[in-house]
Design an enzyme around this catalytic site. Structure first.
Site: not given
Ligand code: PGA
Ligand code: MN
Ligand code: MN
Length: 614
Positions: A222, A251, A275, A277, A422
């Site tokens: 991420g 998103h 949450c 997805k 949430r």
């Molecule tokens: P997500 O994407 O958490 O939206 O699944 C990975 C991140 O941005 O760390």
């Molecule tokens: Mn995401």
């Molecule tokens: Mn994700």
């Protein structure tokens, strides 16, 4: 300049890689790659064409460097991020701005001069002793209206290996795509020496004017797989400021549901990270994407969406046979390549919290040796896997993935938009906005309990459109773009999407029930989506309330039967009773927060005011 760039390539690239790079003629791209080389001074440069041979080289590089280790199953590997780097480093993520530039109050910014100081201090020579890998990717099927190409440059084999699973390699189409769209994104990452003591110096810098993202001293995808949220921030900007009324960048998951007589209806839904997805997307009959969506309205007035990704970087906690059967088939089967991160490994087998299987007594996780009963310094139990541990795999490996549609540059026609978070105590499991304005306000009003996907996040927070962390510009401008897009006159009454709220997180405790925990189960999502599918086509009536349309009990009973469940009336009453005090409290909270934000459209306050009155 280009001559200097070519001299540098002659010095740093071997013949094979120089020959590969000659296929790229976009001058800006070549200069950006040369700049990256001259700042980071890698020992070598590897150009990834996406060929099986090149991808295999990347896999081996990652294994040799120790970034990934082989697991018992063929094509399964484990990657551990440092303990300090297990989620998005929000407090170390900044937009680079120029003096006087407007910003969302929900994002952090740093002045260009400060960012340059950082680069000068920390980035020169950061890739010494390593190979720089350069990959070319398309965010979306090549040729799609809303697809934008990007370059990922990193010293990490893990990052490029992940990019190969998550994004469409467009090495051979890069010049044409950059020419067609008139832009491309550049991403530069290095983990440096990958030491815990460097993580405080980690930064993720996004430069909107150069459409370039830098990331240093971290490996969590991420933070480092910059094609994902890094570039998503740029597409949000692009949609808001350059493609007003034409495009949106959200998103959101994308998935299809099959209605009566084989009718296919596509959904796109926003939810903050962590949450549900991914689960929601895979609960459909025609799964397209689980994290991001790019939208446009076609000449027939139909809302179309593509998934900029082709893979899943999914949270594994609580993934089990019951709730996520198709994902489980991939994780426990032999059919597909999987990169695991931050789970427990015992005898080459990955384990995680909530997998519905017997847990091993000991093993190794991102903190080293782990055993059942292990506690931290404060005496709290240490879970076997990190809450934000992940799996990376091709979306097409999921049994219900609609691969042909997902790869179609024409996108999928979207009829239902959902928003969720949430929310333990206020909104019902599903409700539908009465019009586009009310729909935009559902998105503006998402609140969610903090999750493990952001380092240090706590409490219940506002998460507008679940996109809040990724909105670079003024929140007001983004909101106006939403009102403009969903009210567009390009939609006809028939094609305009319906907009709905979803909430899987109501608890017994908050509905005055004897029981405890969540009021529903993961698989109930099929019922909520199924009802929306019918409602979107006028096949069921609904109950009109000031917050929107709610399902009737009888229709839900019928749908619950399709997932082999009874649906007791008292449960319906608990889930769908409108807790007016709570809702009014929520409206007040939103009004107050938005009144502190500059230039918010008056329309938002009008709608809150009207809902309150009603
Ligand atoms: P997500 O994407 O958490 O939206 O699944 C990975 C991140 O941005 O760390
Ligand atoms: Mn995401
Ligand atoms: Mn994700």
């Amino acid at each position: 300049n280009l001559t200097e760039a070519e001299e540098l390539f002659a010095k740093t690239l071997d013949d094979a890689n120089r020959k590969k790079l000659q296929k790229i003629t976009n001058q800006d791209a070549l200069i950006k790659i040369a700049n990256a080389i001259s700042i980071c001074t890698p020992d070598a440069v590897f150009i990834n064409t996406g060929s099986e041979e090149d991808v295999e080289w990347i896999r081996q590089y990652s294994l040799t460097k120790g970034e990934e280790k082989k697991l018992a199953k063929d094509r399964h590997t484990i990657h551990f991020d440092l303990p300090q780097d297990q989620a998005r480093l929000v407090s170390q993520t900044y937009y680079i701005i120029n003096e006087g530039e407007k910003m969302s109050s929900l994002a952090k910014s740093v002045l260009r001069t400060e960012a340059i100081d950082y680069v000068k201090q920390f980035m020169p020579g950061i890739m010494k002793g390593m190979t720089m890998i350069v990959g070319f990717y398309s965010r979306g099927p090549v040729g799609a209206e809303a697809a934008i190409p990007a370059i990922e440059i990193s010293s990490s084999g893990y990052v490029l290996h992940s990019a190969e699973l998550l994004y469409r390699n467009c090495f051979s189409d890069f010049d044409a795509e950059a020419g067609r769209t008139g832009l491309f994104y550049t991403n530069l990452h290095s983990e440096g020496k990958n030491r815990p003591e460097d993580v405080p110096n980690a930064r993720i810098f996004m430069d909107r004017s150069w459409m370039t993202t830098f990331s240093t001293f971290c490996t969590y995808a991420g933070n480092t797989l910059l094609l994902k949220k890094g570039n998503h921030r740029f597409t949000v900007d692009y949609a808001t400021y350059y493609k007003l009324e034409e495009q949106l960048s959200e998103h959101m998951f994308i998935t299809g549901m099959t209605g009566p007589n084989g009718r296919k209806t596509f959904f796109a839904g926003a939810a903050p990270s962590g949450c549900g997805k991914t689960t929601t997307a895979m609960a459909g009959t025609d799964f397209v994407g689980d994290d991001l969506a790019q939208f446009w309205i076609d000449s027939d007035g139909i809302l179309r969406a593509i998934n900029p990704e082709k893979g899943i970087f999914g949270i594994v906690e609580d993934v089990n046979r019951e709730g996520d059967p198709y994902l489980m088939d991939c994780l426990r089967g032999d059919g597909t390549e999987v990169i695991w991160s931050n789970v427990l490994v015992k005898d080459g087998v990955p384990y995680w919290v909530g997998n519905g299987e017997e847990a091993p007594k000991r093993g190794v996780n991102f903190q080293g040796e782990w055993f059942q009963g292990k506690t931290d310094e404060a005496g709290n139990p240490v879970p076997m896997s990190h809450k934000n541990s992940r799996c990376t795999l091709l979306a097409s490996a999921i049994a219900n993935h609609a691969t042909e549609l997902a790869e179609d540059p024409a996108g999928v026609p979207v009829k239902v938009i959902t928003y969720s978070g949430r929310d333990a105590d206020t909104m019902p499991p599903v409700w539908v906005a009465r019009n586009a304005d009310d729909g935009v306000v559902i998105g503006a009003s998402i609140v969610s309990k903090a999750t493990a996907t952001e380092v240090g996040a706590t409490g219940v927070r506002r998460q507008p459109w679940a996109n809040a962390p990724f909105i670079p510009g003024a929140l007001a401008d983004y909101m106006q773009a939403q009102f403009t897009f969903f009210n567009s006159s390009k939609f006809s009454e028939k094609t305009r999407p319906i907009m709905a709220g979803l909430n899987y997180f109501l608890t017994h405790e908050n509905r005055g029930s004897e029981g405890s925990g969540l009021l529903g189960e993961k698989k109930d999502v099929k019922v909520w989506l199924g009802w929306l599918e019918l409602f979107a086509h006028g096949d069921v009536e609904a109950i009109e309330t000031p917050v929107g349309f709610l399902p009737r009990y009888d229709d839900l009973v019928t749908l619950f039967r399709t997932i082999d469940k009874d649906y007791p009336k008292p449960l319906y009453d608990m889930q769908f009773a409108l807790y007016v005090d709570k809702i009014l409290e929520r409206i007040e909270l939103q009004k107050e927060a938005y009144s502190k934000e500059a230039d918010i459209p008056a329309r938002l306050f009008d709608i809150y005011g009207r809902q309150k009155k009603e």
